[in-house]
Scaffold this motif. Structure first.
Motif, PDB file in Angstrom:
ATOM      1  N   ASP A  36      36.451  45.340  37.874  1.00 18.67           N
ATOM      2  CA  ASP A  36      36.245  44.562  39.100  1.00 18.67           C
ATOM      3  C   ASP A  36      35.287  45.237  40.078  1.00 18.67           C
ATOM      4  O   ASP A  36      35.206  44.847  41.236  1.00 18.67           O
ATOM      5  CB  ASP A  36      37.583  44.300  39.798  1.00 18.67           C
ATOM      6  N   SER A  37      34.568  46.277  39.604  1.00 14.12           N
ATOM      7  CA  SER A  37      33.626  46.973  40.478  1.00 14.12           C
ATOM      8  C   SER A  37      32.366  46.140  40.644  1.00 14.12           C
ATOM      9  O   SER A  37      31.620  45.911  39.694  1.00 14.12           O
ATOM     10  CB  SER A  37      33.276  48.341  39.880  1.00 14.12           C
ATOM     11  N   LYS A  38      32.127  45.683  41.844  1.00 12.43           N
ATOM     12  CA  LYS A  38      31.052  44.737  42.104  1.00 12.43           C
ATOM     13  C   LYS A  38      29.717  45.454  42.329  1.00 12.43           C
ATOM     14  O   LYS A  38      29.666  46.560  42.841  1.00 12.43           O
ATOM     15  CB  LYS A  38      31.395  43.872  43.315  1.00 12.43           C
ATOM     16  N   LEU A  49      30.943  35.133  49.390  1.00 14.82           N
ATOM     17  CA  LEU A  49      31.070  35.913  48.161  1.00 14.82           C
ATOM     18  C   LEU A  49      29.983  36.971  48.019  1.00 14.82           C
ATOM     19  O   LEU A  49      30.151  37.947  47.290  1.00 14.82           O
ATOM     20  CB  LEU A  49      31.006  34.983  46.941  1.00 14.82           C
ATOM     21  N   PHE A  50      28.885  36.774  48.718  1.00 19.71           N
ATOM     22  CA  PHE A  50      27.683  37.583  48.493  1.00 19.71           C
ATOM     23  C   PHE A  50      26.999  37.790  49.830  1.00 19.71           C
ATOM     24  O   PHE A  50      26.985  36.897  50.684  1.00 19.71           O
ATOM     25  CB  PHE A  50      26.765  36.837  47.518  1.00 19.71           C
ATOM     26  N   GLU A  61      27.445  41.996  46.000  1.00 20.22           N
ATOM     27  CA  GLU A  61      28.344  40.951  45.507  1.00 20.22           C
ATOM     28  C   GLU A  61      29.745  41.551  45.365  1.00 20.22           C
ATOM     29  O   GLU A  61      30.215  41.884  44.279  1.00 20.22           O
ATOM     30  CB  GLU A  61      27.865  40.393  44.170  1.00 20.22           C
ATOM     31  N   ASP A  62      30.385  41.708  46.510  1.00 21.95           N
ATOM     32  CA  ASP A  62      31.725  42.268  46.599  1.00 21.95           C
ATOM     33  C   ASP A  62      32.505  41.394  47.584  1.00 21.95           C
ATOM     34  O   ASP A  62      32.262  41.444  48.788  1.00 21.95           O
ATOM     35  CB  ASP A  62      31.642  43.711  47.088  1.00 21.95           C
ATOM     36  N   PRO A  63      33.441  40.578  47.095  1.00 18.24           N
ATOM     37  CA  PRO A  63      34.152  39.642  47.979  1.00 18.24           C
ATOM     38  C   PRO A  63      34.845  40.319  49.153  1.00 18.24           C
ATOM     39  O   PRO A  63      34.844  39.796  50.268  1.00 18.24           O
ATOM     40  CB  PRO A  63      35.167  38.982  47.045  1.00 18.24           C
ATOM     41  N   SER A  64      35.425  41.518  48.935  1.00 13.11           N
ATOM     42  CA  SER A  64      36.138  42.200  50.005  1.00 13.11           C
ATOM     43  C   SER A  64      35.172  42.642  51.102  1.00 13.11           C
ATOM     44  O   SER A  64      35.406  42.387  52.294  1.00 13.11           O
ATOM     45  CB  SER A  64      36.886  43.417  49.446  1.00 13.11           C
ATOM     46  N   THR A 122      32.123  41.491  51.597  1.00 12.86           N
ATOM     47  CA  THR A 122      31.485  40.300  52.160  1.00 12.86           C
ATOM     48  C   THR A 122      32.399  39.618  53.166  1.00 12.86           C
ATOM     49  O   THR A 122      31.930  39.110  54.204  1.00 12.86           O
ATOM     50  CB  THR A 122      31.097  39.322  51.041  1.00 12.86           C
ATOM     51  N   TYR A 123      33.706  39.607  52.899  1.00 15.28           N
ATOM     52  CA  TYR A 123      34.651  39.010  53.837  1.00 15.28           C
ATOM     53  C   TYR A 123      34.643  39.772  55.155  1.00 15.28           C
ATOM     54  O   TYR A 123      34.689  39.165  56.231  1.00 15.28           O
ATOM     55  CB  TYR A 123      36.053  39.005  53.236  1.00 15.28           C
ATOM     56  N   GLN A 124      34.568  41.111  55.095  1.00 15.25           N
ATOM     57  CA  GLN A 124      34.472  41.906  56.322  1.00 15.25           C
ATOM     58  C   GLN A 124      33.220  41.530  57.104  1.00 15.25           C
ATOM     59  O   GLN A 124      33.258  41.411  58.337  1.00 15.25           O
ATOM     60  CB  GLN A 124      34.435  43.392  55.981  1.00 15.25           C
ATOM     61  N   MET A 125      32.110  41.352  56.393  1.00 13.03           N
ATOM     62  CA  MET A 125      30.865  40.987  57.052  1.00 13.03           C
ATOM     63  C   MET A 125      30.972  39.594  57.670  1.00 13.03           C
ATOM     64  O   MET A 125      30.496  39.358  58.796  1.00 13.03           O
ATOM     65  CB  MET A 125      29.724  41.026  56.019  1.00 13.03           C
TER      66      MET A 125
END
Length: 484
Positions: free
Chosen positions: A302-304, A411-412, A436-439, A441-444
């Motif tokens: 799962d490493s983006k 997502l990106f 491309e890391d959902p976690s 990207t969500y913070q951003m």
């Protein structure tokens, strides 16, 4: 005597129009956007003599003979280093997600840089948080510290960074700092520059501004990257210059600058180190490619991935602009953009409008007050077209929003040093991370939401009621937008 004066006057007029004709011919022959060529022709013909001088100073992408020769010679060695990253197990082409796979192919084909997985990211959302983190990592440095910044301004925590670097050098840590000559002019005149050099720090003034180089190199070509690399294990990049906002441009009337930095651990650190090595060699001629990242490592499924996207003289033209447009064309639900300077090229503007017209929710967050009056007026010239296409425009009123970010579909995301203007996308040395890391990207995305909460949403109907005075200045500065 009158005949001599008359002859001299006619000769000068003839020479001037011969010069104008020659510059016009050169403008027409250059392969670039028609809007840029027309803007320069307008300047040349409307402002006699000054327009021609301005074209020689700012009209062409001229790095200077020595730097241009170095950049040409460097491209293959650096390209070979980048290409070796494709053999690293941190490059998982088959495992790349939808958004980044096409960007990986574009950057790989044009510059040899692949997207790499196995990274750890931290988003620092305030300059204070960023500076304290950098200081802490400098204190842990064992071997090397490399930095490149557009602006280093003395005062506050920026002085603490300088002091930490001096202490690191006393521990026999190699320290290389490259600062843009124009952006960091106050720093080079301060006592900190002498103290750092006396301590043994290699401090280089990049793209030096000098009256003797007026016609040898384009003066507004600037080193705009912001990179910190420590021991090739930790790196930072983002929108923040090496400044403490509490001590920087306090009289500009725009409030404190709002910035982010991204702290990176993993294989991408070595790529950012190589970008610093590129800049260092362009300026000094000294080649220091970093070691390749450790490839015999276990990469979680799962490493983006992160794609490093650099641009600037000597590198492939318009690479970051291509990545921006490619990312937006792939959007299916939403696009959020933050930028302090919004003067887009015609094709980037069309991409934003088309994205909104496809039914994708597009939010544009820009500062309400800008430190560049010309850019502020020119930006507003685009509002009507964007609003009519359904783009939501938010004017941030909590300071000078300097964060440069794009979030696609939650997502990106893209974060880095690049403004959405011709200067960043066509001219300066810049760098962007495509993540491309959902976690992360969500913070951003959540940070952008906080920006929106401090912003005013423009109404299309209300905007159309603005005064003739505003419309006039928007159109005047719009004509010069390719040159801003």
């Amino acid at each position: 005597m009158d005949k001599v004066y008359h002859f001299f006057t006619l000769a000068m007029i003839g020479l001037y129009w011969l010069l104008v004709a020659g510059v016009t011919f050169r403008v027409v022959l250059k392969r670039r956007a028609v809007s840029v060529s027309l803007a320069w022709l307008m300047v040349i013909y409307i402002i006699p003599i000054v327009g021609v001088v301005c074209y020689f100073l700012f009209g062409e992408l001229n790095l200077g003979r020595k730097r241009a020769e170095r950049a040409k010679m460097m491209f293959n060695p650096f390209g070979e280093w980048f290409y070796l990253l494709n053999n690293c197990n941190a490059h998982k082409r088959d495992g790349l997600g939808t958004h980044i796979s096409k960007i990986d192919r574009l950057c790989n084909n044009r510059m040899g840089i692949p997207a790499l997985v196995g990274n750890e990211l931290q988003l620092h959302t305030t300059p204070q948080e960023s500076l304290l983190s950098v200081i802490n990592d400098i204190k842990q440095a064992k071997h090397s510290i490399r930095m490149v910044f557009y602006i280093w301004h003395p005062g506050g925590l920026a002085d603490s960074v300088a002091a930490a670097l001096i202490q690191a050098r006393k521990r026999d840590v190699q320290v290389k700092v490259l600062l843009d000559s124009a952006g960091s002019v106050t720093f080079f005149r301060s006592h900190w520059a002498k103290m750092m050099r006396d301590a043994g720090i290699e401090l280089v003034e990049g793209l030096e501004v000098s009256p003797w180089r007026l016609f040898l190199r384009r003066l507004d070509l600037r080193q705009h990257r912001k990179i910190v690399v420590i021991d090739d294990e930790v790196a930072y990049t983002g929108s923040m210059n090496m400044v403490d906002p509490a001590y920087f441009k306090q009289n500009s009337g725009v409030g404190q600058w709002i910035d982010i930095m991204v702290r990176v651990e993993g294989p991408t650190v070595n790529v950012l180190s190589a970008i610093h090595g590129w800049d260092w060699e362009v300026e000094t001629g000294d080649r220091q490619l970093p070691a390749l990242p450790e490839c015999d490592i276990n990469i979680p499924d799962d490493s983006k991935p992160i794609q490093v996207v650099p641009s600037g003289p000597g590198m492939p033209d318009q690479l970051i602009g291509q990545v921006l447009k490619l990312a937006m064309h792939q959007a299916e639900q939403s696009v959020r953009i933050t930028t302090p300077y919004f003067v887009p090229s015609a094709d980037l503007l069309d991409t934003i409008k088309t994205t909104a017209q496809r039914g994708v929710k597009v939010d544009l967050i820009i500062p309400k007050h800008n430190d560049s009056l010309m850019v502020q007026w020119a930006s507003r010239a685009f509002y009507s077209d964007l609003l009519s296409c359904g783009v939501n425009i938010y004017e941030f009123d909590g300071g000078l929003l300097h964060t440069k970010s794009v979030v696609i579909d939650n997502l990106f995301c893209l974060v880095g040093t690049v403004n959405m203007d011709m200067r960043s996308l066509w001219l300066n040395f810049e760098v962007t991370l495509a993540v491309e890391d959902p976690s992360f990207t969500y913070q951003m995305y959540q940070l952008q939401t906080e920006y929106i909460e401090q912003s005013e949403l423009l109404s299309h109907n209300q905007w159309e009621k603005r005064s003739l005075y505003h419309r006039f200045f928007e159109r005047v500065f719009y004509l010069f937008n390719p040159l801003l």
